[in-house]
Scaffold this active site. Sequence first.
Site, PDB file in Angstrom:
ATOM      1  N   ASP A  24      19.889   2.469 -11.868  1.00 49.80           N
ATOM      2  CA  ASP A  24      18.369   2.462 -11.702  1.00 49.80           C
ATOM      3  C   ASP A  24      17.768   3.109 -10.661  1.00 49.80           C
ATOM      4  O   ASP A  24      16.972   3.826 -10.539  1.00 49.80           O
ATOM      5  CB  ASP A  24      17.859   0.907 -11.966  1.00 49.80           C
TER       6      ASP A  24
ATOM      7  N   HIS B 116      25.866  -0.210 -19.238  1.00 49.91           N
ATOM      8  CA  HIS B 116      26.769  -1.106 -18.722  1.00 49.91           C
ATOM      9  C   HIS B 116      28.288  -0.315 -18.356  1.00 49.91           C
ATOM     10  O   HIS B 116      29.135  -1.010 -18.221  1.00 49.91           O
ATOM     11  CB  HIS B 116      27.210  -2.133 -19.614  1.00 49.91           C
ATOM     12  N   THR B 117      28.102   0.897 -17.825  1.00 52.67           N
ATOM     13  CA  THR B 117      29.269   1.447 -17.357  1.00 52.67           C
ATOM     14  C   THR B 117      29.166   1.748 -15.708  1.00 52.67           C
ATOM     15  O   THR B 117      30.173   2.065 -15.119  1.00 52.67           O
ATOM     16  CB  THR B 117      29.265   2.852 -17.934  1.00 52.67           C
TER      17      THR B 117
ATOM     18  N   SER C  35      -0.261  -6.590  -4.156  1.00 54.22           N
ATOM     19  CA  SER C  35      -0.032  -5.636  -5.430  1.00 54.22           C
ATOM     20  C   SER C  35      -1.191  -5.877  -6.328  1.00 54.22           C
ATOM     21  O   SER C  35      -1.397  -7.102  -6.460  1.00 54.22           O
ATOM     22  CB  SER C  35       1.286  -6.234  -6.082  1.00 54.22           C
TER      23      SER C  35
ATOM     24  N   SER D 206      11.343  -1.680 -13.255  1.00 57.44           N
ATOM     25  CA  SER D 206      10.332  -1.563 -12.426  1.00 57.44           C
ATOM     26  C   SER D 206      10.714  -2.153 -10.870  1.00 57.44           C
ATOM     27  O   SER D 206      10.338  -1.893  -9.959  1.00 57.44           O
ATOM     28  CB  SER D 206       9.240  -2.538 -12.887  1.00 57.44           C
ATOM     29  N   SER D 207      11.862  -3.083 -11.035  1.00 57.59           N
ATOM     30  CA  SER D 207      12.637  -3.670  -9.941  1.00 57.59           C
ATOM     31  C   SER D 207      12.867  -2.342  -8.840  1.00 57.59           C
ATOM     32  O   SER D 207      12.651  -2.254  -7.795  1.00 57.59           O
ATOM     33  CB  SER D 207      13.656  -4.482 -10.209  1.00 57.59           C
TER      34      SER D 207
ATOM     35  N   GLY E 110       8.829  -6.220 -17.246  1.00 57.26           N
ATOM     36  CA  GLY E 110      10.143  -6.700 -18.220  1.00 57.26           C
ATOM     37  C   GLY E 110      10.405  -6.134 -19.122  1.00 57.26           C
ATOM     38  O   GLY E 110      10.925  -6.469 -19.994  1.00 57.26           O
TER      39      GLY E 110
HETATM   40  C1  GLA Z   1      20.531  -2.653 -15.378  1.00 54.01           C
HETATM   41  C2  GLA Z   1      21.276  -2.523 -14.080  1.00 54.01           C
HETATM   42  C3  GLA Z   1      21.939  -1.135 -14.119  1.00 54.01           C
HETATM   43  C4  GLA Z   1      22.848  -0.932 -15.530  1.00 54.01           C
HETATM   44  C5  GLA Z   1      22.053  -1.375 -16.625  1.00 54.01           C
HETATM   45  C6  GLA Z   1      22.962  -1.415 -17.826  1.00 54.01           C
HETATM   46  O1  GLA Z   1      19.385  -1.807 -15.801  1.00 54.01           O
HETATM   47  O2  GLA Z   1      20.289  -2.655 -13.245  1.00 54.01           O
HETATM   48  O3  GLA Z   1      22.404  -0.950 -13.005  1.00 54.01           O
HETATM   49  O4  GLA Z   1      24.044  -1.697 -15.108  1.00 54.01           O
HETATM   50  O5  GLA Z   1      21.383  -2.708 -16.690  1.00 54.01           O
HETATM   51  O6  GLA Z   1      23.461  -0.038 -18.131  1.00 54.01           O
END
Ligand code: GLA
Length: 378
Positions: free
Chosen positions: A170, A32-33, A65, A125-126, A120
């Site tokens: 991600d 969450h940074t 899919s 995966s997204s 999930g």
């Molecule tokens: C999800 C979001 C990322 C990131 C994390 C937390 O995976 O897609 O961008 O913010 O949460 O670190």
Amino acid sequence: MEKISFSFEKIFNKTPDVCCFAPGRVNLIGEHTDYNGGHVFPCAIHMGIYCAAGKRNDNKLCLYSENFSDEGIIEFDLADPNLRGCWADYPLSVIKALSAFGYDLPGGADMVFHGDLPDGAGLSSSAALEVVTAVTLRELYSVPITNQEAAIIGQFAENRFIGVNCGIMDQFASAMGKKDSAVLLDSDTLAFEYAPVGNAAVVIVNSGVKHSLASSAYNQRRRECESACSDLRVPTLCSLVPEEFEERKHMIGDEICLRRAMHAVYENRRAKDAVDALKKGDLPLFGSLMNESHISLRDYYEVSCEELDYLAEEAWKQPGVYGARMTGGGFGGCTVNLMQPDAVMSFTRTIQTGYEKRFGIIPEVYIVRASDGAGRTE
Ligand code: GLA
């Protein structure tokens, strides 16, 4: 798994023009940074999403899919592309994002997907679906984008069209991962460097709790951070080092926003310290920073849950384990555990037995191979 090109042939009765793969990711530290201008340290993993594609000249997009085979082939008209509220919205959103970046495709496409990431589970995966779509279409139509741009386009697709205000971590990890390494990314500047994960084993434990409610809570956390930023009069929380933050934190009016900000500022410091520790081969220090990260996510950011807390706290007691924490957005999903390779067997046995006794299911355990980012497979 049957090769994705065979699946494509079965569905579309022709051979595909290109086949690509994009990995999922696990974040080692820096949670969450990435939407707070801070650092993250994820690695791409060996599980991900495969895609085979062929050109069409009628401006249609036909998507299938193997993970959602009941839904059959989903067809979109690219002249009037509307989302449907299903998995196919992700690839469609990438096409819309490519177009927003000035890359209109000269034709349509048939695409078949197969993913081996648990659904999930917070292993992205997204993002893997977005990145594999961008990279496959690039290969199919010679779109002049790099892997890094594919990541940015994937994030834009998710923010703008899917409606999750995620950061870049991600998609970046999926597009830019490197074998045997994790990537330290400065989400503010997109400067990055690779650091080998060394001799430690990276082990993921899946709590089995699907983080389905996560997107609204995620957007809420973002708003709380933005509110703290405006009270502090800074562009991003991670533009402050902890010492500066301590001097100014009285400016944050709301108690909850203060706790969110505490997490982001200190987590950013932890991520950088952890990478320094790794470079020096100090795995025990890296591990204790992971543990602190979990405690902060649990107590200040409040994105953990009972199951994740159990998995992390039990892991801390196991011999040979350097550190353990929840990974990804939270509210379910997985923990990531760093340990001595010879500790993996007894760790797995103990954690699975204990978790089953407490929560009634045997959690899946994946031993990660840090992997290369997205690209062509054949
Ligand atoms: C999800 C979001 C990322 C990131 C994390 C937390 O995976 O897609 O961008 O913010 O949460 O670190």
